[in-house]
Write an enzyme that holds these catalytic residues in place. Structure first.
Site, PDB file in Angstrom:
ATOM      1  N   LYS A 140      13.727  -0.602  -8.021  1.00 57.94           N
ATOM      2  CA  LYS A 140      12.692  -1.585  -8.378  1.00 57.94           C
ATOM      3  C   LYS A 140      12.443  -1.449  -9.880  1.00 57.94           C
ATOM      4  O   LYS A 140      11.495  -0.813 -10.339  1.00 57.94           O
ATOM      5  CB  LYS A 140      11.426  -1.340  -7.550  1.00 57.94           C
ATOM      6  CG  LYS A 140      10.520  -2.545  -7.530  1.00 57.94           C
ATOM      7  CD  LYS A 140       9.491  -2.458  -6.427  1.00 57.94           C
ATOM      8  CE  LYS A 140       8.422  -3.511  -6.555  1.00 57.94           C
ATOM      9  NZ  LYS A 140       8.881  -4.900  -6.517  1.00 57.94           N
ATOM     10  N   GLU A 178      18.109 -11.213   0.350  1.00 62.47           N
ATOM     11  CA  GLU A 178      16.648 -11.152   0.475  1.00 62.47           C
ATOM     12  C   GLU A 178      16.034 -12.342  -0.232  1.00 62.47           C
ATOM     13  O   GLU A 178      16.735 -13.166  -0.825  1.00 62.47           O
ATOM     14  CB  GLU A 178      16.110  -9.843  -0.113  1.00 62.47           C
ATOM     15  CG  GLU A 178      16.430  -9.643  -1.585  1.00 62.47           C
ATOM     16  CD  GLU A 178      15.936  -8.309  -2.139  1.00 62.47           C
ATOM     17  OE1 GLU A 178      14.966  -7.743  -1.613  1.00 62.47           O
ATOM     18  OE2 GLU A 178      16.530  -7.840  -3.128  1.00 62.47           O
TER      19      GLU A 178
HETATM   20  N1  PMP Z   1      12.585  -7.479  -2.299  1.00 63.44           N
HETATM   21  C1  PMP Z   1      12.186  -7.662  -3.566  1.00 63.44           C
HETATM   22  C2  PMP Z   1      13.160  -8.162  -4.561  1.00 63.44           C
HETATM   23  C3  PMP Z   1      10.855  -7.394  -3.930  1.00 63.44           C
HETATM   24  O1  PMP Z   1      10.451  -7.582  -5.197  1.00 63.44           O
HETATM   25  C4  PMP Z   1       9.954  -6.947  -2.949  1.00 63.44           C
HETATM   26  C5  PMP Z   1       8.528  -6.671  -3.324  1.00 63.44           C
HETATM   27  N2  PMP Z   1       8.363  -5.360  -3.752  1.00 63.44           N
HETATM   28  C6  PMP Z   1      10.414  -6.763  -1.638  1.00 63.44           C
HETATM   29  C7  PMP Z   1      11.748  -7.047  -1.348  1.00 63.44           C
HETATM   30  C8  PMP Z   1       9.531  -6.271  -0.553  1.00 63.44           C
HETATM   31  O2  PMP Z   1       9.221  -4.916  -0.750  1.00 63.44           O
HETATM   32  P1  PMP Z   1       7.831  -4.320  -0.292  1.00 63.44           P
HETATM   33  O3  PMP Z   1       7.660  -4.684   1.135  1.00 63.44           O
HETATM   34  O4  PMP Z   1       7.968  -2.863  -0.492  1.00 63.44           O
HETATM   35  O5  PMP Z   1       6.790  -4.935  -1.151  1.00 63.44           O
END
Ligand code: PMP
Length: 289
Positions: A150, A183
């Site tokens: 991230k 995603e």
């Molecule tokens: N994919 C991406 C690219 C994201 O930015 C996020 C948000 N953090 C998610 C998936 C979902 O992750 P999370 O459930 O940990 O927020």
């Protein structure tokens, strides 16, 4: 007044600034998290801090704090801002360098924590469903910039969002370089077909903490989730599609590339998981984390 944390000091919104030589600004050289507080309780804080450290490790970024120090600081920032329902953004940047790329020229890693009052990301669309499009921009390839990191470099995601905006859609769905479903621009994706829930493995996407929560909820409800590669066909022919993310929460998708998903309304399985998620996060009951 908003109080923003930068390297152990608190600043107002106007005073909170980073250098023009910060490598997070110059090169997206850093990592971050997005975290929710529900009713004053921070949801899955340890999991987010674990992922922040994993992201830092993956980009070889030194973190001059322990996990428990960062946890304490996040809690302190939330308390100081007196917010109950909040979105929390911890950021670690490589710090101030020069205009060259070399991270060795950067000083100390910088920790920034911003909180803001929570506003639901998709408003009425939780009951209506989102209109999504698959985008031409492919998800960063796992051997270039692994989507599991991230990182502050979210340009790939922003390019996807630009395409979705141009098409008047609410969310973008990424495919990877092989055409496999990856995603959303900021969330993980699930499909439901013949009562079976499926989601791609987390190699070509971010290992979402809400995604893990969906698995936990599903187990509670005796629902199996299959982790398997998915293609466009699986999206178009699904009975239900939904996304999961800290900001998106669980949100139904009812249209993809002009195809109506199921009967065009949020499906039963999605609604069941959304209800349970609300219960878990305390919107209908007591928070458990
Ligand atoms: N994919 C991406 C690219 C994201 O930015 C996020 C948000 N953090 C998610 C998936 C979902 O992750 P999370 O459930 O940990 O927020």
């Amino acid at each position: 007044m908003v109080e923003i944390f930068i390297d152990d000091e608190f600043y107002s919104e106007e005073e909170a600034k980073v250098s023009v030589y910060d490598h997070g600004l110059l090169y997206g050289d850093g990592v971050f998290e997005g975290i929710r507080a529900y009713n004053g309780v921070i949801f899955k804080l340890e999991d987010h801090v674990d992922r922040l450290f994993d992201s830092a490790l993956a980009i070889n970024l030194d973190v001059p704090y322990t996990k428990s120090e960062i946890i304490d600081k996040i809690i302190e920032v939330l308390r100081r801002n007196e917010l109950e329902d909040a979105y929390i953004r911890p950021i670690l940047t490589r710090g101030n360098g020069n205009l060259g790329l070399d991270p060795n020229k950067c000083g100390e890693t910088k920790l920034i924590i911003i909180v803001q009052e929570w506003e639901p990301m998709y408003g009425d669309l939780y009951s209506e469903g989102l209109d999504a499009v698959t985008v031409g921009t492919r998800r960063n390839s796992i051997d270039a910039l692994p989507p599991n990191i991230k990182s502050l470099n979210y340009l790939n995601n922003i390019l996807a969002k630009i395409e979705a905006n141009a098409k008047g859609a609410d969310e973008a769905i990424f495919l990877d370089n092989e055409g496999k479903v990856s995603e959303g621009s900021g969330d993980n994706i699930f499909v439901v077909k013949d009562e079976k829930v499926k989601t791609p493995p987390t190699l070509n996407n971010l290992k979402g903490i809400t995604r893990s929560t969906v698995f936990e909820i599903a187990e509670d409800l005796n629902i199996d989730i299959e982790t398997t590669n998915l293609g466009l066909f699986d999206l178009y022919t699904a009975d239900e599609v939904f996304v999961s993310g800290t900001a998106a929460e669980i949100a139904p998708i009812t249209q993809i590339d002009g195809r109506t998903i199921g009967n065009g309304d949020p499906g039963q399985m999605t609604k069941k998981l959304m209800d349970k998620f609300k219960e878990l996060t305390g919107e209908k009951g007591k928070p458990i984390h």
